[in-house]
Design a protein around this motif. Structure first.
Motif, PDB file in Angstrom:
ATOM      1  N   ALA A 254      -9.567  -5.601   3.794  1.00  0.00           N
ATOM      2  CA  ALA A 254      -8.266  -4.983   4.073  1.00  0.00           C
ATOM      3  C   ALA A 254      -8.232  -3.551   3.535  1.00  0.00           C
ATOM      4  O   ALA A 254      -7.664  -2.652   4.167  1.00  0.00           O
ATOM      5  N   GLY A 255      -8.856  -3.327   2.399  1.00  0.00           N
ATOM      6  CA  GLY A 255      -8.933  -1.982   1.841  1.00  0.00           C
ATOM      7  C   GLY A 255      -9.758  -1.057   2.716  1.00  0.00           C
ATOM      8  O   GLY A 255      -9.377   0.086   2.962  1.00  0.00           O
ATOM      9  N   VAL A 256     -10.883  -1.563   3.203  1.00  0.00           N
ATOM     10  CA  VAL A 256     -11.735  -0.780   4.097  1.00  0.00           C
ATOM     11  C   VAL A 256     -10.976  -0.454   5.371  1.00  0.00           C
ATOM     12  O   VAL A 256     -10.996   0.683   5.856  1.00  0.00           O
ATOM     13  N   ARG A 257     -10.277  -1.436   5.909  1.00  0.00           N
ATOM     14  CA  ARG A 257      -9.522  -1.215   7.143  1.00  0.00           C
ATOM     15  C   ARG A 257      -8.401  -0.192   6.914  1.00  0.00           C
ATOM     16  O   ARG A 257      -8.140   0.664   7.768  1.00  0.00           O
ATOM     17  N   ALA A 258      -7.731  -0.256   5.776  1.00  0.00           N
ATOM     18  CA  ALA A 258      -6.667   0.703   5.467  1.00  0.00           C
ATOM     19  C   ALA A 258      -7.228   2.126   5.441  1.00  0.00           C
ATOM     20  O   ALA A 258      -6.605   3.054   5.963  1.00  0.00           O
ATOM     21  N   LEU A 259      -8.407   2.299   4.877  1.00  0.00           N
ATOM     22  CA  LEU A 259      -9.046   3.619   4.842  1.00  0.00           C
ATOM     23  C   LEU A 259      -9.382   4.095   6.253  1.00  0.00           C
ATOM     24  O   LEU A 259      -9.194   5.265   6.584  1.00  0.00           O
ATOM     25  N   GLN A 260      -9.876   3.171   7.087  1.00  0.00           N
ATOM     26  CA  GLN A 260     -10.208   3.516   8.468  1.00  0.00           C
ATOM     27  C   GLN A 260      -8.959   3.935   9.241  1.00  0.00           C
ATOM     28  O   GLN A 260      -8.971   4.936   9.973  1.00  0.00           O
ATOM     29  N   VAL A 261      -7.902   3.163   9.083  1.00  0.00           N
ATOM     30  CA  VAL A 261      -6.646   3.451   9.793  1.00  0.00           C
ATOM     31  C   VAL A 261      -6.100   4.811   9.365  1.00  0.00           C
ATOM     32  O   VAL A 261      -5.716   5.625  10.200  1.00  0.00           O
ATOM     33  N   ALA A 262      -6.077   5.057   8.059  1.00  0.00           N
ATOM     34  CA  ALA A 262      -5.544   6.319   7.554  1.00  0.00           C
ATOM     35  C   ALA A 262      -6.372   7.506   8.033  1.00  0.00           C
ATOM     36  O   ALA A 262      -5.822   8.534   8.433  1.00  0.00           O
TER      37      ALA A 262
ATOM     38  N   GLU B  26      -7.294   4.537  -4.104  1.00  0.00           N
ATOM     39  CA  GLU B  26      -6.976   4.049  -5.434  1.00  0.00           C
ATOM     40  C   GLU B  26      -6.491   2.603  -5.296  1.00  0.00           C
ATOM     41  O   GLU B  26      -5.741   2.104  -6.128  1.00  0.00           O
ATOM     42  N   LEU B  27      -6.938   1.951  -4.221  1.00  0.00           N
ATOM     43  CA  LEU B  27      -6.529   0.581  -3.919  1.00  0.00           C
ATOM     44  C   LEU B  27      -7.198  -0.396  -4.876  1.00  0.00           C
ATOM     45  O   LEU B  27      -8.352  -0.204  -5.265  1.00  0.00           O
TER      46      LEU B  27
ATOM     47  N   VAL C 231       0.852  -1.186   0.000  1.00  0.00           N
ATOM     48  CA  VAL C 231       0.000   0.000   0.000  1.00  0.00           C
ATOM     49  C   VAL C 231       0.889   1.237   0.000  1.00  0.00           C
ATOM     50  O   VAL C 231       1.703   1.425   0.889  1.00  0.00           O
ATOM     51  N   LYS C 232       0.711   2.056  -1.026  1.00  0.00           N
ATOM     52  CA  LYS C 232       1.474   3.300  -1.124  1.00  0.00           C
ATOM     53  C   LYS C 232       0.638   4.437  -0.546  1.00  0.00           C
ATOM     54  O   LYS C 232      -0.571   4.471  -0.718  1.00  0.00           O
ATOM     55  N   VAL C 233       1.305   5.352   0.123  1.00  0.00           N
ATOM     56  CA  VAL C 233       0.631   6.471   0.778  1.00  0.00           C
ATOM     57  C   VAL C 233       1.224   7.772   0.250  1.00  0.00           C
ATOM     58  O   VAL C 233       2.442   7.936   0.219  1.00  0.00           O
ATOM     59  N   SER C 234       0.352   8.669  -0.167  1.00  0.00           N
ATOM     60  CA  SER C 234       0.802  10.019  -0.530  1.00  0.00           C
ATOM     61  C   SER C 234      -0.156  11.018   0.106  1.00  0.00           C
ATOM     62  O   SER C 234      -1.323  10.712   0.334  1.00  0.00           O
ATOM     63  N   THR C 235       0.365  12.187   0.413  1.00  0.00           N
ATOM     64  CA  THR C 235      -0.439  13.211   1.081  1.00  0.00           C
ATOM     65  C   THR C 235      -0.210  14.547   0.408  1.00  0.00           C
ATOM     66  O   THR C 235       0.933  14.916   0.124  1.00  0.00           O
ATOM     67  N   LYS C 236      -1.295  15.259   0.167  1.00  0.00           N
ATOM     68  CA  LYS C 236      -1.209  16.613  -0.382  1.00  0.00           C
ATOM     69  C   LYS C 236      -2.224  17.471   0.342  1.00  0.00           C
ATOM     70  O   LYS C 236      -3.425  17.224   0.264  1.00  0.00           O
ATOM     71  N   GLU C 237      -1.703  18.457   1.074  1.00  0.00           N
ATOM     72  CA  GLU C 237      -2.518  19.398   1.837  1.00  0.00           C
ATOM     73  C   GLU C 237      -3.489  18.674   2.779  1.00  0.00           C
ATOM     74  O   GLU C 237      -4.640  19.047   2.912  1.00  0.00           O
ATOM     75  N   GLY C 238      -3.003  17.609   3.406  1.00  0.00           N
ATOM     76  CA  GLY C 238      -3.792  16.867   4.387  1.00  0.00           C
ATOM     77  C   GLY C 238      -4.692  15.800   3.813  1.00  0.00           C
ATOM     78  O   GLY C 238      -5.319  15.047   4.547  1.00  0.00           O
ATOM     79  N   VAL C 239      -4.777  15.707   2.489  1.00  0.00           N
ATOM     80  CA  VAL C 239      -5.598  14.688   1.841  1.00  0.00           C
ATOM     81  C   VAL C 239      -4.697  13.498   1.509  1.00  0.00           C
ATOM     82  O   VAL C 239      -3.746  13.622   0.740  1.00  0.00           O
ATOM     83  N   VAL C 240      -5.016  12.357   2.100  1.00  0.00           N
ATOM     84  CA  VAL C 240      -4.210  11.148   1.938  1.00  0.00           C
ATOM     85  C   VAL C 240      -4.785  10.307   0.806  1.00  0.00           C
ATOM     86  O   VAL C 240      -6.004  10.109   0.725  1.00  0.00           O
ATOM     87  N   THR C 241      -3.912   9.816  -0.059  1.00  0.00           N
ATOM     88  CA  THR C 241      -4.311   8.900  -1.119  1.00  0.00           C
ATOM     89  C   THR C 241      -3.600   7.575  -0.896  1.00  0.00           C
ATOM     90  O   THR C 241      -2.378   7.535  -0.765  1.00  0.00           O
ATOM     91  N   LEU C 242      -4.390   6.504  -0.831  1.00  0.00           N
ATOM     92  CA  LEU C 242      -3.849   5.151  -0.709  1.00  0.00           C
ATOM     93  C   LEU C 242      -3.940   4.486  -2.069  1.00  0.00           C
ATOM     94  O   LEU C 242      -4.991   4.516  -2.722  1.00  0.00           O
ATOM     95  N   SER C 243      -2.847   3.893  -2.504  1.00  0.00           N
ATOM     96  CA  SER C 243      -2.837   3.174  -3.774  1.00  0.00           C
ATOM     97  C   SER C 243      -2.068   1.882  -3.598  1.00  0.00           C
ATOM     98  O   SER C 243      -1.425   1.664  -2.576  1.00  0.00           O
ATOM     99  N   GLY C 244      -2.145   1.020  -4.588  1.00  0.00           N
ATOM    100  CA  GLY C 244      -1.482  -0.271  -4.503  1.00  0.00           C
ATOM    101  C   GLY C 244      -2.514  -1.376  -4.400  1.00  0.00           C
ATOM    102  O   GLY C 244      -3.668  -1.209  -4.815  1.00  0.00           O
ATOM    103  N   LYS C 245      -2.100  -2.511  -3.824  1.00  0.00           N
ATOM    104  CA  LYS C 245      -2.983  -3.676  -3.761  1.00  0.00           C
ATOM    105  C   LYS C 245      -3.204  -4.152  -2.334  1.00  0.00           C
ATOM    106  O   LYS C 245      -2.324  -4.055  -1.488  1.00  0.00           O
TER     107      LYS C 245
END
Length: 114
Positions: free
Chosen positions: A88-96, A108-109, A68-82
């Protein structure tokens, strides 16, 4: 002799002018920096948020944080990868989204195996 006297007066004035230039200006109502100084602060904040999200994802056993790749721009986090499973995707969003400083999270998972 006069040159040195002039230099002693000019140097502090030049410093004062530089410190009050628009690049370091603040809004008197909000006391927030503007210009390049503010952008530098945003980049530092974004880097800190990215690091916190990555650390939080590493602590989750059901999420392969390396995928899972993480990028942030002005406080908005984007998760990408597999992720392996939709859960697991839902949990990643919750954690972030639980990380301090995160304004929102975009996904973008992709679900699938590596």
């Amino acid at each position: 002799m006069q040159f040195r006297s002039l230099l002693r007066i000019a140097a502090p004035l030049a410093l004062a002018a530089a410190l009050t230039s628009p690049a370091f200006a603040t809004d008197s109502k909000t006391m927030e920096a503007s210009g390049p100084a503010a952008k530098a602060g945003v980049y530092v904040d974004d880097a800190a948020i990215t690091a916190k999200v990555k650390a939080a994802l590493l602590s989750e056993k059901d999420i392969s944080a390396l995928d899972v790749k993480v990028s942030t721009k002005e406080g908005v986090v984007t998760l990408s990868g597999k992720v392996d499973k939709p859960e697991a995707g839902v949990r990643a969003l919750q954690v972030a989204s639980a990380v301090e400083g995160v304004k929102s999270v975009q996904s973008e998972l992709q679900v699938g195996t590596n």
